[in-house]
Design an enzyme around this catalytic site. Structure first.
Site, short mmCIF file in Angstrom:
data_model
loop_
_atom_site.label_atom_id
_atom_site.label_comp_id
_atom_site.label_asym_id
_atom_site.label_seq_id
_atom_site.Cartn_x
_atom_site.Cartn_y
_atom_site.Cartn_z
N ARG A 48 0.86 -1.20 0.00
CA ARG A 48 0.00 0.00 0.00
C ARG A 48 0.89 1.25 0.00
O ARG A 48 0.64 2.21 -0.69
CB ARG A 48 -0.96 0.01 1.20
CG ARG A 48 -1.67 1.37 1.36
CD ARG A 48 -2.93 1.37 2.25
NE ARG A 48 -2.89 0.46 3.35
CZ ARG A 48 -2.15 0.61 4.46
NH1 ARG A 48 -1.35 1.65 4.59
NH2 ARG A 48 -2.22 -0.30 5.42
N ASP A 172 -7.83 18.70 -13.98
CA ASP A 172 -8.15 17.35 -14.44
C ASP A 172 -7.82 17.31 -15.93
O ASP A 172 -8.47 17.95 -16.74
CB ASP A 172 -9.64 17.06 -14.18
CG ASP A 172 -10.03 15.62 -14.58
OD1 ASP A 172 -9.40 15.06 -15.49
OD2 ASP A 172 -10.99 15.10 -13.99
C1 LIG Z 1 -13.84 9.17 -15.74
C2 LIG Z 1 -13.42 10.48 -15.25
C3 LIG Z 1 -13.10 10.69 -13.91
C4 LIG Z 1 -13.24 9.61 -12.87
O1 LIG Z 1 -12.33 8.55 -13.08
P1 LIG Z 1 -12.63 7.02 -12.72
O2 LIG Z 1 -11.40 6.33 -13.20
O3 LIG Z 1 -13.87 6.61 -13.43
O4 LIG Z 1 -12.79 6.96 -11.24
C5 LIG Z 1 -12.65 11.93 -13.53
N1 LIG Z 1 -12.55 12.94 -14.43
C6 LIG Z 1 -12.86 12.78 -15.72
C7 LIG Z 1 -12.73 13.93 -16.66
C8 LIG Z 1 -13.30 11.55 -16.19
O5 LIG Z 1 -13.64 11.40 -17.47
#
Ligand SMILES: *Cc1c(COP(=O)(O)O)cnc(C)c1O
Length: 387
Positions: A48, A172
């Protein structure tokens, strides 16, 4: 020696295995490591806390994003959970108005009850971001292009606001990946990914990644990663490393296909609106062109009223109706009932996520086959037609 990105995709991070010469990083499927005596270990203690396969991926994402530190998680949301755990009750986050539904859900349903506050802002309008910063603001959290309306936020301009206000900028970068956009180099503090999408690239694993430069912040995130425990398994780490090796060639084809399809849709006479930052007519075109090496391969569109969008989904033959995006295969989804269902209907309507909206993750199939499939699915969805 530093290499171009296309070489880094294959040789970045920890390249191969020094002990055996294996060209791929082995899957270290182990939970623990032998200690030769009390307090003496090999640098690995418990998986972990750290695992060599995961560490190879963590170094790789750091290298690709131009960061010093990387972290890998069991999902994009596990990564987001850990990053949001940097904040405490009373802190305020400024958040892009169209973000991934799950990001909104964890903010609203998990962190808000714990006292974290958020303000939703149209971050494509930089003046609105500046106006929303107050003394409790601790971070600005953006997605660009955003999900699902592909609106583009000027990363460098928002980074400047964040720097002046002494708050973090979190980006993101799932939709473009470091192959097309590197937010840390534009002034962001933390970049995060759902590795489930383009980085993994084959719709066969769930993962999340984080990259950053600040050593203090990194230390806190490694602590939180270990304390919360949402780490990526060795096998999934291997799959994401393997996926990243072909990221460049995949993204080139994804983008070429998407550009062609967006232009076709726009001229087809079938649609009321196409959202794609690669179209010259798109409001995000100039900023996208300035800050990224391509517009990505996500397109959203609304069919004209004479076409039944439900029938369209049903009629598709090559393109698959499914959640997710970024895999080699083309997927379509209905944001209002699928990816963005956790956003309340009134907020959805206000931000343009109408019930008729179709989101298309353009895959790397032959583009003419994709266009043919779209055309037949739309034609046979004509209301009053024989679908
Ligand atoms: C899919 C997605 C997430 C979340 O990711 P997971 O791997 O499904 O937990 C976060 N941000 C964006 C832009 C995504 O497309």
């Amino acid at each position: 020696m530093s290499y171009a990105l296309n070489s880094m995709l294959i040789h970045g991070g920890i390249d191969g295995d020094k002990t055996t010469g294996a060209v791929n990083v082995p899957i270290y499927q182990t939970s623990t490591y032998k200690q030769s005596e009390l307090g003496v270990n090999t640098g690995w203690e418990y998986s972990r806390t750290g695992n060599p396969t995961r560490a190879a991926l963590e170094k790789l994402i750091a290298d690709l994003e131009g960061g010093a530190y990387g972290l890998a998680f069991a999902s994009g949301l596990a990564a987001i959970h850990t990053v949001l755990s940097l904040f405490t009750a009373g802190d305020k986050l400024i958040v892009s108005d169209n973000i991934y539904g799950g990001t909104f859900r964890i903010l609203d349903k998990v962190f808000k009850p714990l006292g974290l506050r958020y303000e939703i802002v149209d971050t494509a309008d930089v003046a609105k971001v500046a106006a929303a910063v107050d003394e409790n603001t601790k971070a600005i959290y953006i997605e660009t292009p955003a999900n699902p309306l592909l609106s583009v936020t000027d990363i460098a301009a928002v980074a400047e606001i964040a720097r002046k206000a002494n708050v973090l900028l979190i980006v993101d970068n799932t939709f473009l990946t470091p192959y097309l956009q590197r937010p840390l180099l534009l002034g962001a503090d933390i970049v995060l990914h759902s590795g489930t999408k383009y980085l993994g690239g084959h719709s066969d694993t769930i993962s999340g990644l984080v990259a950053l430069n600040d050593p203090k912040l990194a230390e806190r995130l490694y602590f939180l990663q270990n304390a919360i425990g949402g780490v990526l398994s060795p096998f999934d780490s291997f799959l994401v490393i393997r996926g990243i090796k072909t990221l460049g060639v995949r993204m080139d084809r994804h983008v070429a296909n998407a550009q062609r399809i967006a232009e076709w849709l726009q001229e087809s006479g079938y649609v009321k609106k196409v959202y794609y930052p690669g179209l010259v007519s798109d409001p995000g075109y100039a900023v996208q062109k300035k800050q990224a090496d391509g517009p990505g391969a996500m397109i959203s569109f609304v069919l004209k009223e004479e076409y039944d969008y439900r029938a369209f989904f049903r009629n598709l033959k090559l393109i698959t109706l499914a959640e997710s995006l970024g895999g080699v295969e083309s997927l379509v989804c209905h944001p209002a009932s699928m990816t963005h269902a956790s956003i309340p209907a009134d907020i959805r309507q206000k931000t343009g996520i109408v019930d008729e909206l179709i989101r298309f993750s353009v895959g790397i199939e032959d583009v003419n086959d994709l266009i043919d499939d779209l055309r037949q699915a739309i034609e046979t969805a004509k209301i009053g037609g024989d679908n």
